[in-house]
Design an enzyme around this catalytic site. Structure first.
Site, mmCIF file in Angstrom:
data_model
loop_
_atom_site.group_PDB
_atom_site.id
_atom_site.type_symbol
_atom_site.label_atom_id
_atom_site.label_comp_id
_atom_site.label_asym_id
_atom_site.label_seq_id
_atom_site.Cartn_x
_atom_site.Cartn_y
_atom_site.Cartn_z
ATOM 1 N N LYS A 179 -1.169 0.633 -25.448
ATOM 2 C CA LYS A 179 -1.616 0.912 -26.809
ATOM 3 C C LYS A 179 0.041 0.419 -27.774
ATOM 4 O O LYS A 179 0.874 0.287 -27.360
ATOM 5 C CB LYS A 179 -2.500 1.637 -26.960
ATOM 6 C CG LYS A 179 -3.897 1.713 -26.790
ATOM 7 C CD LYS A 179 -4.748 2.993 -27.149
ATOM 8 C CE LYS A 179 -6.238 2.378 -26.414
ATOM 9 N NZ LYS A 179 -6.310 3.044 -25.311
ATOM 10 N N TYR A 192 0.998 -1.193 -0.220
ATOM 11 C CA TYR A 192 0.111 -0.377 0.196
ATOM 12 C C TYR A 192 1.111 1.487 -0.343
ATOM 13 O O TYR A 192 1.901 1.693 1.035
ATOM 14 C CB TYR A 192 -0.910 0.032 1.796
ATOM 15 C CG TYR A 192 -2.436 -0.015 0.865
ATOM 16 C CD1 TYR A 192 -3.201 0.867 -0.029
ATOM 17 C CD2 TYR A 192 -3.015 -1.007 1.377
ATOM 18 C CE1 TYR A 192 -4.451 0.046 -0.298
ATOM 19 C CE2 TYR A 192 -4.508 -1.128 1.269
ATOM 20 C CZ TYR A 192 -5.143 -0.397 0.305
ATOM 21 O OH TYR A 192 -6.746 -0.731 -0.079
ATOM 22 N N GLU A 208 -0.829 4.468 -0.971
ATOM 23 C CA GLU A 208 -0.642 5.949 -0.894
ATOM 24 C C GLU A 208 -0.496 7.234 -0.512
ATOM 25 O O GLU A 208 -0.018 7.211 0.441
ATOM 26 C CB GLU A 208 -2.242 5.737 0.242
ATOM 27 C CG GLU A 208 -3.857 5.239 -0.426
ATOM 28 C CD GLU A 208 -4.197 5.205 -0.116
ATOM 29 O OE1 GLU A 208 -5.219 5.887 1.125
ATOM 30 O OE2 GLU A 208 -5.419 4.563 -0.132
ATOM 31 N N ASP A 231 -5.336 13.629 -25.657
ATOM 32 C CA ASP A 231 -5.720 12.925 -25.271
ATOM 33 C C ASP A 231 -4.447 11.757 -26.414
ATOM 34 O O ASP A 231 -5.576 11.515 -27.262
ATOM 35 C CB ASP A 231 -6.594 12.433 -25.419
ATOM 36 C CG ASP A 231 -6.510 10.606 -24.499
ATOM 37 O OD1 ASP A 231 -6.335 10.308 -24.709
ATOM 38 O OD2 ASP A 231 -8.454 10.099 -24.386
ATOM 39 N N ARG A 261 -1.095 -2.235 -18.672
ATOM 40 C CA ARG A 261 -2.296 -1.255 -18.757
ATOM 41 C C ARG A 261 -2.288 -0.625 -17.379
ATOM 42 O O ARG A 261 -2.398 -0.766 -16.339
ATOM 43 C CB ARG A 261 -3.304 -2.257 -17.898
ATOM 44 C CG ARG A 261 -3.360 -3.829 -19.770
ATOM 45 C CD ARG A 261 -4.814 -4.466 -19.293
ATOM 46 N NE ARG A 261 -5.559 -3.947 -19.798
ATOM 47 C CZ ARG A 261 -6.021 -3.721 -21.443
ATOM 48 N NH1 ARG A 261 -4.745 -4.083 -21.812
ATOM 49 N NH2 ARG A 261 -7.028 -3.447 -22.506
HETATM 50 N N1 DSN Z 1 -10.352 0.881 -25.660
HETATM 51 C C1 DSN Z 1 -9.952 2.006 -26.170
HETATM 52 C C2 DSN Z 1 -9.979 1.251 -27.211
HETATM 53 O O1 DSN Z 1 -10.106 -0.148 -28.091
HETATM 54 O O2 DSN Z 1 -9.302 2.458 -28.382
HETATM 55 C C3 DSN Z 1 -10.105 3.282 -26.049
HETATM 56 O O3 DSN Z 1 -10.415 3.187 -23.977
#
Ligand code: DSN
Length: 425
Positions: free
Chosen positions: A238, A61, A63, A208, A244
């Site tokens: 991504k 933990y 925080e 974003d 993640r």
């Molecule tokens: N779920 C993501 C995507 O596939 O683009 C965006 O939140």
């Protein structure tokens, strides 16, 4: 890149203790190995990232922030979180980084709440034109708190954003925040124009870049922070190829507000095993190998687009300038759901998606979204991607023909065997 797993000892404790979960995980390993994964928001992390995420850091933990925790025993956690912060700042040339957001949604919500008041206007890309749920879709809780206004793309001009129209819209709605970014859009954004418009109307700027974070880290796409954006958010899993989670980068003058908004404003205990894995991924991203990878991502997307378009498939924006393609299935009189299902059966994993101004249900839209981050990690090149584009076109053009499905399925298996993802150590 192949990920080395010793299949004899892999998950041995889990296997002995919980056969059901073990079987599901092993099934997923096989699925990833034997499938061409084309969901553009996915990637495959290195063994080092996976090891870190599976480490004992999950037990702690913590925080608070490095040096200012609400629990004892954080001397090592402080090291890993500080490494993640410093590496993120260096990678993206940012003045401040918050590495704690648990997800993409949280990072965006935390940014809004950090610097806006209830009722403030945010001008962001319409979900139906490639934006994201967290950019103000009426179904979200944020839409009850902030006044979201959506800008659209020019469907009759290859999906460009008409910056004169955007400027006029900004002058009219006077946003406090101008938000650039997308989850299903295949053009590059003109960060400089966004910033000029925001400056003219006195708005803060937020990008974003979740989908293209890795491409920006490798400097193969422009970095909005270099154009003076106030905030940049990105998911880390991504194109960035980490665990993640989310990441907020901002100017130093907003640092306190952002940190307070993430914790205690929105989150409790941070996932320090994930944060340490983010640090590992940021180091990996700061390398020549990663630049080569991202250059190949762009080439592979071009190959995929070529294979599709030369075989009669229509792409929204008539091509792509990033890692993904958005297919318009109306000319074939098909919908995304059936195409996604049939492609799944032949071993190609894709993502049904709305096209601009789609009149069909989001559960069965007129489009399909595909991308190349995973298959590029796997080692495929632009020629392979052209072949995959043709295979997808074959399925789309022969959606009910089982012989075509069988043939495509065989080629997919050959490609997967040629480029193994997980190998025995
Ligand atoms: N779920 C993501 C995507 O596939 O683009 C965006 O939140």
């Amino acid at each position: 890149m192949t990920i080395k797993i010793d299949f004899k000892s892999h998950l041995e404790n889990l296997k002995n203790q919980d056969q059901e979960v073990y079987n599901a995980v092993m099934g997923e390993i096989q699925r990833q190995e034997n499938t061409l994964e084309l969901i553009p928001s996915e990637n495959v992390v290195t063994s080092a990232v996976m090891e870190t995420q599976g480490s004992v850091l999950t037990n702690k933990y913590s925080e608070g922030y490095p040096g200012k925790r609400y629990y004892g025993g954080n001397q090592f956690i402080d090291k890993t979180e500080t490494l993640a912060i410093d590496r993120a700042k260096k990678l993206f040339r940012a003045e401040h980084a918050n590495v704690q957001p648990l997800s993409g949604a949280v990072m965006n919500i935390a940014t809004y709440f950090g610097v806006l008041e209830t009722g403030d206007t945010i001008l962001g890309m319409d979900l139906g034109h490639g934006g994201h749920l967290t950019h103000g879709h009426p179904i979200t809780h944020m839409a009850k708190v902030f006044n979201f206004v959506g800008y659209k793309t020019e469907t009759d001009k290859d999906g460009i954003i008409d910056y004169d129209k955007l400027r006029a819209q900004a002058i009219e709605c006077k946003p406090k925040l101008l938000l650039a970014g997308f989850s299903a859009y295949t053009k590059t954004l003109d960060w400089k124009k966004f910033k000029e418009i925001a400056d003219e109307v006195g708005a803060m700027t937020m990008a974003d870049v979740s989908h293209i974070g890795g491409l920006i880290a490798a400097n193969v796409l422009e970095n909005p922070l270099d154009h003076g954006f106030d905030f940049m958010t990105t998911t880390t899993h991504k194109t960035l190829r980490g665990p993640r989670g989310g990441l907020i980068l901002c100017k130093e003058k907003y640092a306190k507000a952002i940190d307070k908004s993430v914790f205690p404003g929105l989150q409790g205990g941070p996932l320090e095993h994930v944060i340490a894995a983010k640090a590992v991924a940021f180091k990996e991203a700061d390398s020549e190998e990663f630049v080569t990878y991202q250059k190949q991502v762009l080439k592979n997307a071009q190959g995929l687009a070529k294979g599709l378009m030369e075989n009669g498939v229509t792409l929204v924006t008539n091509g792509t300038e990033n890692h993904m393609c958005l297919l318009d299935l109306r000319p074939q009189d098909l919908k995304g759901k059936i195409v996604e299902e049939v492609l799944d059966e032949v071993g190609i994993c894709t993502n049904k998606n709305a096209i601009p101004d789609d009149t069909a249900s989001p559960l069965n839209p007129n489009g399909l979204r595909i991308g190349v981050p995973v298959i590029t990690t796997r080692g495929l090149n632009e020629t392979d991607c052209e072949v995959i584009g043709k295979l997808i076109a074959d399925v789309i053009n022969n959606i009910e023909d089982e012989t075509t499905h069988k043939n495509v399925s065989e080629v997919v298996s050959e490609i997967c065997k040629k480029y193994p993802l997980y190998t025995n150590e």
